[in-house]
Design a protein around this motif. Structure first.
Motif, PDB file in Angstrom:
ATOM      1  N   GLU A 145      -4.187   3.028  -4.592  1.00 41.89           N
ATOM      2  CA  GLU A 145      -3.731   3.115  -3.198  1.00 41.89           C
ATOM      3  C   GLU A 145      -3.004   1.848  -2.751  1.00 41.89           C
ATOM      4  O   GLU A 145      -2.391   1.821  -1.686  1.00 41.89           O
ATOM      5  CB  GLU A 145      -4.923   3.381  -2.273  1.00 41.89           C
ATOM      6  CG  GLU A 145      -5.536   4.758  -2.447  1.00 41.89           C
ATOM      7  CD  GLU A 145      -4.520   5.869  -2.209  1.00 41.89           C
ATOM      8  OE1 GLU A 145      -3.791   5.805  -1.198  1.00 41.89           O
ATOM      9  OE2 GLU A 145      -4.437   6.777  -3.051  1.00 41.89           O
ATOM     10  N   GLY A 146      -3.125   0.801  -3.548  1.00 39.47           N
ATOM     11  CA  GLY A 146      -2.460  -0.450  -3.203  1.00 39.47           C
ATOM     12  C   GLY A 146      -2.420  -1.380  -4.389  1.00 39.47           C
ATOM     13  O   GLY A 146      -3.106  -1.168  -5.397  1.00 39.47           O
ATOM     14  N   GLY A 162       0.807  -1.210   0.000  1.00 42.39           N
ATOM     15  CA  GLY A 162       0.000   0.000   0.000  1.00 42.39           C
ATOM     16  C   GLY A 162       0.843   1.264   0.000  1.00 42.39           C
ATOM     17  O   GLY A 162       1.991   1.249   0.440  1.00 42.39           O
ATOM     18  N   GLY A 178       3.975  -5.406   2.243  1.00 45.24           N
ATOM     19  CA  GLY A 178       3.207  -4.999   3.405  1.00 45.24           C
ATOM     20  C   GLY A 178       2.613  -6.234   4.065  1.00 45.24           C
ATOM     21  O   GLY A 178       3.305  -6.994   4.729  1.00 45.24           O
ATOM     22  N   GLU A 179       1.329  -6.476   3.822  1.00 43.28           N
ATOM     23  CA  GLU A 179       0.637  -7.633   4.393  1.00 43.28           C
ATOM     24  C   GLU A 179       0.898  -8.876   3.544  1.00 43.28           C
ATOM     25  O   GLU A 179       0.683  -8.865   2.330  1.00 43.28           O
ATOM     26  CB  GLU A 179      -0.864  -7.333   4.445  1.00 43.28           C
ATOM     27  CG  GLU A 179      -1.711  -8.457   4.980  1.00 43.28           C
ATOM     28  CD  GLU A 179      -3.198  -8.123   4.960  1.00 43.28           C
ATOM     29  OE1 GLU A 179      -3.968  -8.818   5.650  1.00 43.28           O
ATOM     30  OE2 GLU A 179      -3.588  -7.161   4.255  1.00 43.28           O
ATOM     31  N   ASP A 232      -7.068  -1.912   6.088  1.00 41.22           N
ATOM     32  CA  ASP A 232      -6.863  -0.522   6.483  1.00 41.22           C
ATOM     33  C   ASP A 232      -7.149   0.476   5.364  1.00 41.22           C
ATOM     34  O   ASP A 232      -7.110   1.689   5.588  1.00 41.22           O
ATOM     35  CB  ASP A 232      -5.425  -0.326   6.968  1.00 41.22           C
ATOM     36  CG  ASP A 232      -5.112  -1.159   8.207  1.00 41.22           C
ATOM     37  OD1 ASP A 232      -6.048  -1.416   8.978  1.00 41.22           O
ATOM     38  OD2 ASP A 232      -3.947  -1.560   8.374  1.00 41.22           O
ATOM     39  N   LEU A 233      -7.412  -0.010   4.148  1.00 40.16           N
ATOM     40  CA  LEU A 233      -7.736   0.896   3.045  1.00 40.16           C
ATOM     41  C   LEU A 233      -9.068   1.588   3.313  1.00 40.16           C
ATOM     42  O   LEU A 233     -10.014   0.958   3.804  1.00 40.16           O
ATOM     43  CB  LEU A 233      -7.832   0.123   1.719  1.00 40.16           C
ATOM     44  CG  LEU A 233      -6.519  -0.329   1.084  1.00 40.16           C
ATOM     45  CD1 LEU A 233      -6.807  -1.289  -0.072  1.00 40.16           C
ATOM     46  CD2 LEU A 233      -5.706   0.866   0.583  1.00 40.16           C
ATOM     47  N   SER A 276       0.064   4.021   1.727  1.00 40.15           N
ATOM     48  CA  SER A 276       0.074   4.631   3.061  1.00 40.15           C
ATOM     49  C   SER A 276      -0.432   3.705   4.158  1.00 40.15           C
ATOM     50  O   SER A 276      -0.410   4.075   5.329  1.00 40.15           O
ATOM     51  CB  SER A 276      -0.766   5.911   3.058  1.00 40.15           C
ATOM     52  OG  SER A 276      -2.093   5.637   2.625  1.00 40.15           O
ATOM     53  N   VAL A 277      -0.891   2.494   3.784  1.00 42.27           N
ATOM     54  CA  VAL A 277      -1.369   1.533   4.787  1.00 42.27           C
ATOM     55  C   VAL A 277      -0.668   0.202   4.569  1.00 42.27           C
ATOM     56  O   VAL A 277      -0.138  -0.071   3.486  1.00 42.27           O
ATOM     57  CB  VAL A 277      -2.900   1.343   4.718  1.00 42.27           C
ATOM     58  CG1 VAL A 277      -3.613   2.662   5.015  1.00 42.27           C
ATOM     59  CG2 VAL A 277      -3.337   0.793   3.364  1.00 42.27           C
ATOM     60  N   LYS A 278      -0.663  -0.633   5.595  1.00 45.03           N
ATOM     61  CA  LYS A 278       0.059  -1.904   5.547  1.00 45.03           C
ATOM     62  C   LYS A 278      -0.816  -3.109   5.217  1.00 45.03           C
ATOM     63  O   LYS A 278      -0.308  -4.175   4.911  1.00 45.03           O
ATOM     64  CB  LYS A 278       0.751  -2.157   6.899  1.00 45.03           C
ATOM     65  CG  LYS A 278       1.900  -1.203   7.209  1.00 45.03           C
ATOM     66  CD  LYS A 278       3.084  -1.473   6.305  1.00 45.03           C
ATOM     67  CE  LYS A 278       4.301  -0.657   6.723  1.00 45.03           C
ATOM     68  NZ  LYS A 278       5.451  -0.883   5.814  1.00 45.03           N
TER      69      LYS A 278
END
Length: 308
Positions: free
Chosen positions: A166-167, A111, A185-186, A119-120, A113-115
């Motif tokens: 965003e991802g 992502g 990330g994840e 969280d998106l 800004s998120v992991k």
């Protein structure tokens, strides 16, 4: 030193890394120096098409056509492929002659800004060109806007930085082979986000009649990976699987036994059918085929309407 073997590969960084791995294994198996193996980069139709999904352009064979033509023309002796890119039918006169030890089969979320996918924000854009990944994303988060994301690893990461989405999702195996695992990330759990058949495995294609080459590459074949992929590819074939179908499948070998799990999904992620099967690894092809036929029967032909 005279070249012993010409190794054909796609020209992307990941494909080149896979060709280098195959060469290193051949060098070790036969006690030959690097210069005995020439790596021949070849740009495929699939590499050139960046503006639309492969399903609209002709399917998986777009990543193999030029390499197979080079095999037929004796310009290369072997072709190194990502197994998940291979059509279920191998062209006449060619064989999949070896499989290298499999890497991690899982997908990862990356992502801006998120992991994690959870969280998106509502309605965020998530980029992927894989119908399997798109369907699994929509199953998890039907609120997300899934946008088409083509290109190699570096291209997709650049698109992410540019805010196209965003991802995105990538294979952990590819990141590891590129030394880029740190961008992950994840890491997706297999029961939530099962892999594509063949994911994480490198295969070698060669001419069936070339016994000397077959003997050379047999020395680096990984039997467990071969049996696992035989099962997964049989599952795909039973479902007439291609880039037009959201299909996941994963076989694991342990103590001479094979355990397989597969799933088929509607492209919008609204419906899916899962299957599990196990047996002796010598029956890998039958296990995969029977699993495919059973899950197809459960879903019914109406489930596949509009896939092609």
């Amino acid at each position: 030193m005279q070249t012993v073997l010409k190794i054909g590969t796609r020209a992307s960084q990941l494909a080149m890394a896979q060709a280098h791995e195959a060469r290193a294994r051949l060098m070790a198996a036969h006690g030959l120096p690097e210069e005995a193996f020439e790596i021949v980069p070849i740009t495929t139709t699939g590499d050139r098409i960046q503006n639309r999904p492969l399903s609209e352009a002709g399917g998986k064979g777009l990543f193999t056509k030029e390499l197979e033509e080079a095999l037929y023309g004796l310009d290369i002796d072997i072709a190194v492929h990502s197994s998940k890119d291979m059509p279920t039918e191998t062209p006449e006169g060619l064989v999949l002659s070896a499989f290298l030890p499999r890497e991690d089969v899982r997908d990862v979320f990356i992502g801006r800004s998120v992991k994690a996918i959870a969280d998106l924000p509502q309605g965020a854009r998530l980029g992927s060109s894989s119908l399997r990944r798109q369907a699994l994303i929509r199953r998890m988060r039907p609120d997300l806007e899934v946008v088409m994301f083509r290109g190699n690893v570096q291209t997709r990461l650049r698109k992410l930085e540019e805010g196209v989405a965003e991802g995105t999702m990538l294979a952990l195996a590819g990141l590891r082979r590129l030394g880029m695992e740190h961008v992950a990330g994840e890491i997706m759990a297999l029961d939530i986000f099962p892999p594509a058949p063949g994911q994480g495995a490198i295969c070698i294609e060669s001419r069936a009649a070339d016994s000397a080459v077959s003997e050379m590459v047999a020395a680096i074949n990984h039997a467990d990976t071969e049996h696992a992929l035989t099962c997964e590819r049989a599952f795909l074939a039973a479902l007439d699987g291609s880039c037009r179908t959201p299909i996941a499948g994963h076989a694991v070998i342990a103590d001479g036994r094979i355990a397989f799990k597969g799933v088929i999904l509607r492209p919008d992620g609204s419906e899916w059918h899962e299957i599990a099967a196990e047996g002796d690894m010598a029956d890998a092809a039958r296990i995969g085929h029977d699993a495919g036929m059973e899950v197809r029967g459960r879903a019914g032909e109406g489930f596949f309407a509009g896939w092609s």
